[in-house]
Structures are given as C-alpha cells and as structure tokens.
Enzyme design. Structure first.
Site, short mmCIF file in Angstrom:
data_model
loop_
_atom_site.label_atom_id
_atom_site.label_comp_id
_atom_site.label_asym_id
_atom_site.label_seq_id
_atom_site.Cartn_x
_atom_site.Cartn_y
_atom_site.Cartn_z
N SER A 242 0.83 -1.20 0.00
CA SER A 242 0.00 0.00 0.00
C SER A 242 0.87 1.26 0.00
CB SER A 242 -0.92 0.02 1.22
OG SER A 242 -1.63 1.24 1.28
N LEU A 243 0.44 2.24 -0.79
CA LEU A 243 1.11 3.54 -0.83
C LEU A 243 0.52 4.52 0.18
CD1 LEU A 243 1.33 3.99 -4.72
CD2 LEU A 243 3.14 3.22 -3.16
N THR B 276 -9.18 -0.94 4.85
CA THR B 276 -9.24 -1.60 3.56
C THR B 276 -9.65 -3.07 3.75
OG1 THR B 276 -8.04 -1.91 1.48
CG2 THR B 276 -6.76 -2.18 3.51
N LYS C 240 -13.82 -3.51 5.25
CA LYS C 240 -14.64 -2.36 4.87
C LYS C 240 -16.12 -2.50 5.28
CE LYS C 240 -12.08 -0.40 0.97
NZ LYS C 240 -12.20 0.06 -0.43
N ASP D 230 -13.97 6.58 -1.35
CA ASP D 230 -13.81 6.05 -2.71
C ASP D 230 -14.76 6.77 -3.67
OD1 ASP D 230 -11.88 4.20 -1.93
OD2 ASP D 230 -13.36 2.66 -1.48
N GLY E 268 -17.48 -5.78 -9.17
CA GLY E 268 -16.87 -6.04 -7.87
C GLY E 268 -17.16 -4.95 -6.87
N GLY E 269 -16.32 -4.89 -5.83
CA GLY E 269 -16.56 -3.98 -4.73
C GLY E 269 -16.52 -2.51 -5.10
N MET F 223 -9.62 2.40 -13.33
CA MET F 223 -9.26 2.21 -11.93
C MET F 223 -8.05 1.30 -11.75
SD MET F 223 -11.36 4.03 -10.02
CE MET F 223 -11.57 3.29 -8.41
N TYR G 275 -4.42 0.32 -12.01
CA TYR G 275 -3.19 1.06 -12.27
C TYR G 275 -1.92 0.26 -11.92
CZ TYR G 275 -3.24 1.93 -7.22
OH TYR G 275 -3.26 1.77 -5.86
#
Length: 313
Positions: free
Chosen positions: A34-35, A79, A83, A119, A149-150, A248, A250
């Site tokens: 994760s960034l 995350t 969630k 989001d 999906g989510g 979305m 990336y």
C-alpha cells in the site's frame, strides 16, 4: 460431526507513537504494497504536522478497536477485508458509507468514531479535476461502470449522486453480480436509472455514455462472457460522443487494454492513480480539517508517480 474450520486471527504489535503529536492507522490485510502511509506522510510533512499513519496488517478487529481509542489517534484508513465488517463497531456513518455499504475511513467527531467512504469522492474528483467541460462531456448523459466487484457500487453512486448521470449502464460478465448491484443500489435509493447492457446489439441501440469507470483487472477476455462484455465496451466507446474514462486499474501499469481501446476511440483517459490520490486527500480533509485547496495536491501526485515508477523497475 463435521469439524469447523478454524479462522486464524492475524495480529501485530502496536507501533511506537510516543514521539508524535497525532497518529492514525491503515487497517487491512494484506497491505504490504500500500502507498497509503507514504502518501499521507507527504501531506503531514508538507503541513508541518508531527503526525504519521502506521500500517496495521491485521485481521484482529478487537486489537484495532483498542488502538484507535488512544486519544492521540485521529482515525484510520480501512481496507479489505474490513470495509464492511467495521461498520457495526462505529458510532455513526456518513450518507456515502451508508449508500455504498462500505467504510474505508474512520474519523473522530467529538467522542464518536464515524465511518465514511471516500472512494466515491475519489471517482468524482478524478473527473472534475481532469475534465475541462463537464457540462459538455458527461452532465445529463448516461454513465457506465465496467465490472461488478466492490468498486462498482462506489462508481455508480458517484455517477448518479455527484456527476448528474441520469442513467448508468452496467457492463459485467456476471449477471448475478449485476443483479446484486441493482438490488443494493435500488434499496439505497439510487438504482432507478441502472441498465444492464448484456449484448453488443443492445449497446448499439443506446445513447453513448459521457463518463465511464472501469473496475476490472487488466486481463484479456478469455471466456465467452468476458468476450461479450468487452464487445459491449467497444461498441459504446465507438459512439459519436467522446467522453472521459477512469481506468481504476493502475498496477502494474495504468495503461491497460481498455485504456488503449478508449484512447484509440478518441476518449479522454483518466488514470486510476487520480482516484487513489483524491480519495486519500478526502481522508486528510476529515483528519486535518484542511480543505482540498489547502492540501499539497501536486506534491502527493509527484510522490505517487515516483513510487509507481520504482515498483515497475
């Protein structure tokens, strides 16, 4: 009698926070790539705040709830796989979190812990910060979500609630996922304009969309259902009206097959890193009390671009 499979609870030690004025967490598992921590640290350093966000790679909900009760904790990013599971433990949730049925951010409101879903804001701002003329490009036109999906519910909510799309086409290989999205969104009050586009022939008869959010991994279509879904995308991209598409996906690269198709068809491409950046900036708007105009937007964009470039080496 059948034996029940035991669930292993993954926990980790609490980080040292004594040297900080405030701190927060990123709660999820796995989160090694994760960034989020470096993203938020860039903001806190730029603002001169002695703050940090710590990764908490854990499935131990009880431990997490204990940690966030520290008076110096400003909140947490949340995350997968938490969630949805976190919601019953919160004092309140915002309309966005309630409508989408998922929480990715916890912030304090006095003594309360409140959950929201940034989001949806990430999708919204990806378009409004990059499209020069929303009235011409997507206001009042259909939107489209690729995938089921989510991320799809957040995308539908943003298109309907924020981006003035009266109709949203759902393009997905799995009819059951589409049905679940329509059922949820209708019950939450924003599903009346959803249309399942199941064939290229149906797509050919429809008005072209102005905003598309692609929420699928970058894999070539292999099954018949995947090939049909891709053909629907191609037909709608080839309509005379050319809008903007948010890709979305990336990682490992933001230049996906769908982005290439859209670019060839004359669409504006918005990279998924934009959604990541603007949902994170929205988190810090809650945590720091600063408005977007007061946050170092260009600086975090440069940091994320540099980190992704390193990851691709």
């Amino acid at each position: 009698m059948a034996l029940q499979k035991e669930t292993t609870i993954i926990t980790c030690p609490a980080p040292s926070v004594e040297h900080l004025d405030r701190h927060g967490y990123l709660f999820g598992y796995p989160i090694a790539h994760s960034l989020s921590p470096i993203f938020h640290q860039t903001i806190y350093d730029s603002l001169g705040l002695k703050w940090s966000q710590f990764p908490l790679p854990s499935t131990d909900m009880a431990h997490f709830l204990q940690l966030v009760r520290d008076p110096k904790c400003f909140g947490s990013a949340v995350t997968m796989p938490h969630k949805v599971a976190i919601i019953p433990h919160l004092d309140d949730i915002t309309p966005e979190a309630r409508a989408v049925g998922a929480c990715n951010t916890i912030f304090r409101r006095g003594d309360q812990f409140v959950g929201t879903n940034t989001d949806t804001i990430g999708v919204r701002e990806s378009f409004y910060q990059n499209v020069a003329d929303p009235d011409r490009v997507f206001h009042g036109r259909p939107g489209m979500v690729i995938g089921g999906g989510g991320a799809a519910r957040s995308a539908v909510y943003a298109l309907v609630h924020f981006m003035k799309c009266p109709t949203v086409y759902l393009n997905c290989r799995d009819p059951a996922e589409v049905s679940a999205i329509i059922t949820w969104c209708t019950a939450a009050g924003y599903g009346d304009g959803l249309v399942y586009v199941s064939t290229a022939e149906q797509a050919a008869a429809l008005e072209g969309p102005g905003a598309i959010v692609s929420c699928v991994p970058n894999f070539p279509p292999l099954t018949e259902a995947e090939k049909v879904a891709r053909s629907v995308t191609e037909v709608l991209l080839d309509k005379s009206h050319k809008g903007a598409i948010l890709e979305m996906c990336y990682h490992p690269t933001p230049w996906t097959d769908i982005a290439a198709l859209a670019d060839k068809a004359g669409w504006q491409i918005i990279l998924g890193t934009e959604a990541v950046i603007y949902q994170g900036l929205e988190q810090d708007r809650y945590w720091t009390g600063k408005e977007l105009s007061e946050l170092p937007v260009q600086e975090v964009k440069e940091v994320i671009a540099k980190e992704l470039a390193k990851a691709r080496l």
